[in-house]
Design an enzyme around this catalytic site. Sequence first.
Site, mmCIF file in Angstrom:
data_model
loop_
_atom_site.group_PDB
_atom_site.id
_atom_site.type_symbol
_atom_site.label_atom_id
_atom_site.label_comp_id
_atom_site.label_asym_id
_atom_site.label_seq_id
_atom_site.Cartn_x
_atom_site.Cartn_y
_atom_site.Cartn_z
ATOM 1 N N SER A 559 0.820 -1.204 0.000
ATOM 2 C CA SER A 559 0.000 0.000 0.000
ATOM 3 C C SER A 559 0.860 1.263 0.000
ATOM 4 O O SER A 559 1.697 1.442 -0.861
ATOM 5 C CB SER A 559 -0.957 -0.040 1.195
ATOM 6 O OG SER A 559 -1.922 0.965 1.105
ATOM 7 N N ASP A 645 -10.097 -3.897 -6.039
ATOM 8 C CA ASP A 645 -9.597 -3.076 -4.937
ATOM 9 C C ASP A 645 -10.165 -1.662 -5.065
ATOM 10 O O ASP A 645 -9.897 -0.960 -6.035
ATOM 11 C CB ASP A 645 -8.073 -3.048 -4.982
ATOM 12 C CG ASP A 645 -7.459 -2.432 -3.747
ATOM 13 O OD1 ASP A 645 -8.137 -1.634 -3.076
ATOM 14 O OD2 ASP A 645 -6.296 -2.759 -3.449
ATOM 15 N N HIS A 690 -8.683 -4.356 -1.210
ATOM 16 C CA HIS A 690 -7.456 -3.925 -0.546
ATOM 17 C C HIS A 690 -7.208 -4.647 0.770
ATOM 18 O O HIS A 690 -6.085 -4.653 1.267
ATOM 19 C CB HIS A 690 -7.521 -2.419 -0.289
ATOM 20 C CG HIS A 690 -6.185 -1.810 -0.038
ATOM 21 N ND1 HIS A 690 -5.241 -1.653 -1.023
ATOM 22 C CD2 HIS A 690 -5.618 -1.340 1.090
ATOM 23 C CE1 HIS A 690 -4.160 -1.101 -0.516
ATOM 24 N NE2 HIS A 690 -4.364 -0.894 0.761
#
Length: 727
Positions: A559, A645, A690
């Site tokens: 991330s 995501d 995610h």
Amino acid sequence: MQQKTKLFLQALKYSIPHLGKCMQKQHLNHYNFADHYYNRIKLKKYHLTKCLQNKPKISELARNIPSRSFSCKDLQPVKQENEKPLPENMDAFEKVRTKLETQPQEEYEIINVEVKHGGFVYYQEGCCLVRSKDEEADNDNYEVLFNLEELKLDQPFIDCIRVAPDEKYVAAKIRTEDSEASTCVIIKLSDQPVMEASFPNVSSFEWVKDEEDEDVLFYTFQRNLRCHDVYRATFGDNKRNERFYTEKDPSYFVFLYLTKDSRFLTINIMNKTTSEVWLIDGLSPWDPPVLIQKRIHGVLYYVEHRDDELYILTNVGEPTEFKLMRTAADTPAIMNWDLFFTMKRNTKVIDLDMFKDHCVLFLKHSNLLYVNVIGLADDSVRSLKLPPWACGFIMDTNSDPKNCPFQLCSPIRSPKYYTYKFAEGKLFEETGHEDPITKTSRVLRLEAKSKDGKLVPMTVFHKTDSEDLQKKPLLIHVYGAYGMDLKMNFRPERRVLVDDGWILAYCHVRGGGELGLQWHADGRLTKKLNGLADLEACIKTLHGQGFSQPSLTTLTAFSAGGVLAGALCNCNPELLRAVTLEAPFLDVLNTMMDTTLPLTLEELEEWGNPSSDEKHKNYIKRYCPYQNIKPQHYPSVHITAYENDERVPLKGIVSYTEKLKEAISEHAKDTGEGYQAPNIILDIQPGGNHVIEDSHKKITAQIKFLYEELGLDSTSVFEDLKKYLKF
């Protein structure tokens, strides 16, 4: 095990949407959105039921890491020009992956949401919400309350459970691994339980009981990944559902938290640096809420309650680190707050738990874990230094006022139970088989001097009997954003790597939260380059102290950690041989200039506002990975992205990959014949989001990539993977 006693600090500060699960599951200091902040979790063997055949959700303890958020459509697969072809015969990695994916799911340990209320335990069994008598919770004698398949979702799992005070109702939030959208179902408990109601897109939710003994459910509604509305609802003969509060500032979000004694429901209105809390009387929920303190920019505070007093964890005053303050519940304003307990400098408050006669603080200081037990009757403080191998806490449910249970873990050691007993004033550890990893590995706490002289902590693991560490492969971990600690929960594949001779190094750079709020402040906005300098210093220090060498050094990030990883690849690619990135944030500038994206306004405190501030724009241009790609040699890069995501800019990942390949091709032309181009792989996983769990397929693919890039023999590592991943 989970119940309405929740992770106090994590439920609030770390529920910030960028964590990857705003108002849904969580990752902790900043953990997984599986409500790891919102609920307390225990490892439980999952039993498949005959009623349903859908595979259960496998989740990871500390997965909730801050993240960018987007929706992405019309994604085109990327041509992998530089990807090395797989051998025609199935190699060891493929055999392991195939075996893992075909193994019956019930052989694996599952993180299962559980709530203990009254004499029952509520949890998910297969694809059903069930309950059983507390003493029978570990056998198959349970009552089915709701079949998740009634919602007609693909592979649904229970994200959070809340039981009404008198056990007339139970509310459960249900999600799928392909989406962050959730459905909250309300089940009326009786001889034949029935679904009374359901609400879409619920984030946090709590029960209270009014003066007429009626159950009232408060919940937040999530729209476009943002939670701004609070509703309250009743059921049965007096059904009602009304909006109770709306936050109008788009840079803030709303989260609900019930104090541990259930006396107050708190409405927490927060952004990255500022908070405001309102109290709802748990005995009179229809009365207007009471404001504790109006929001003041830069002031964070979180509230617990005991014996008509509010305990407030806040950064107000000097130093601007967290301190514990106290005031009477009927005089909650800031001018009435009295200092109760202060932390040492460079101390991170990980969690707080309130008991009848004690307050327990879970802390990190000098990269080591501590528990401080404060006696509320005499203000005594007992500080316990925890074992040096421990790198992370896993909070446990606790309704027993006499004991404080928790677990300790590290990246290479599975969780171990501990209990602090107030009467004895001692910490007791789980007895039984000692993990052999304690004798076969070492954990070191080191420091690297950054460019400006700041000392940056590192945690390093390697085999005890390793000889000539300079010739061993090294895997660097970095994050450095949102004030979140680098994730250091147990990962079986990390243990396998250490067993196979790898060195693991966790670099706690500025921008993260390991040394407190100032450590974060020194690595955000126009100080982001401090984190990059820290990472570079850590790697050079490790090499200088005899840990590996550049040709055997790899880097991994997730991330927002992709910002520092990508920046390092641009400015110092010679330090690395290979990099693995998962759902990485790589295009800071274009992302932060697009205010139509759902969370851009909430991210301004972390990255700055390039749309209106030229200083911020020019500063971001200096480190943004996408903006600084240039024709040069790069390390090999493996990127994992997820098709569904919602929180990471998938189009940005695709653009980054294509631009990187173009730069490498241009460099190859300039270099001439014989140039060995790095391998650039973009692996777009179908489904997922995610906060999806780590799959065996992804794990084996990433490890395969690292071994191939370093030219290492992978035979033994996959035999060990089979052992640790249980097949």
